[in-house]
Design an enzyme around this catalytic site. Structure first.
Site, PDB file in Angstrom:
ATOM      1  N   CYS A  79       0.829  -1.193   0.000  1.00 41.10           N
ATOM      2  CA  CYS A  79       0.000   0.000   0.000  1.00 41.10           C
ATOM      3  C   CYS A  79       0.876   1.261   0.000  1.00 41.10           C
ATOM      4  CB  CYS A  79      -0.991  -0.025   1.168  1.00 41.10           C
ATOM      5  SG  CYS A  79      -2.342   1.165   0.982  1.00 41.10           S
ATOM      6  N   HIS A 182      -3.848  -4.793  -0.011  1.00 39.77           N
ATOM      7  CA  HIS A 182      -3.377  -5.322   1.277  1.00 39.77           C
ATOM      8  C   HIS A 182      -3.457  -6.844   1.269  1.00 39.77           C
ATOM      9  CE1 HIS A 182      -3.048  -1.605   3.663  1.00 39.77           C
ATOM     10  NE2 HIS A 182      -4.000  -1.148   2.864  1.00 39.77           N
ATOM     11  N   GLU A 184      -2.439  -8.845   3.504  1.00 42.36           N
ATOM     12  CA  GLU A 184      -2.757  -9.315   4.857  1.00 42.36           C
ATOM     13  C   GLU A 184      -4.259  -9.230   5.151  1.00 42.36           C
ATOM     14  OE1 GLU A 184      -2.459  -4.914   5.383  1.00 42.36           O
ATOM     15  OE2 GLU A 184      -1.495  -6.439   4.125  1.00 42.36           O
TER      16      GLU A 184
END
Length: 201
Positions: A79, A182, A184
């Site tokens: 990001c 993202h 994650e």
């Protein structure tokens, strides 16, 4: 060992937890020696571009990051950690980035679409890289951003995504892979990407 660079901003815990779920040893750190000794380096990021650059300067992290980029070890930007690699950003005025990749960071001008671009969207893969290995076509990943990168060299673009415009959602060059989304927060697809990164040598 994977070093996750801590510059006082960002989604550090969620990134480290994702690697832990994969059985990887990940350390959140701002120590130059730990970053230098790590086998893999991650630059995550959530927040405003100028604030992040200021924190990197104040914490003397710019040189350790540049050393990691030039070392040949696998490096992942997430990001804002992608955007910081570029020459400059137009967020809150024009601000210099790390300048590792020539190009700019610009704001969405998406008529009729909400900014920030937030939620799930698909990837179109333009070149295969080890980090994207086995990802399904049009894989869905999670985004939260108001700005996107415009590399000077389009050959660096690994994936694109459509949101009013077609923008570069990840780049790959040498030992560096960096993405606007993202991983994650991208469930199974994101974990696959992080596993691929951890297996890079």
């Amino acid at each position: 060992m994977i070093a996750i660079i801590d510059y006082g901003m960002g989604n550090l815990r969620s990134v480290s937890k994702a690697f832990e779920r994969l059985g990887c040893t990940a350390v959140v750190t701002r120590e130059p020696r730990v970053i230098a000794d790590a086998g893999h380096v991650v630059l995550p990021g959530v927040g405003a571009f100028p604030d992040c650059m200021r924190n990197l300067e104040q914490m003397d992290l710019i040189n350790p990051i540049r050393l990691a980029l030039s070392s040949g070890k696998p490096f992942l930007g997430i990001c804002l950690g992608l955007q910081l690699l570029f020459t400059e950003s137009e967020e809150f005025g024009v601000h210099k980035g790390l300048g590792w990749i020539p190009g700019r960071v610009v704001r969405f001008k998406a008529d009729g679409l909400k900014v920030p671009h937030m939620g799930w969207n698909s990837l179109t893969i333009h070149k295969q890289t080890p980090v994207l290995k086995d990802l399904p076509a049009e894989a869905m990943v999670y985004f939260v951003h108001s700005y996107y990168i415009v590399p000077d060299d389009s050959a660096l673009i690994a994936t694109t995504t459509d949101y009013g415009v077609t923008f570069a959602s990840s780049i790959s060059t040498g030992n560096v892979f960096a993405c606007q989304f993202h991983p994650e927060k991208s469930q199974a697809v994101g974990l696959m990407l992080l596993r691929n990164f951890a297996q890079c040598r």
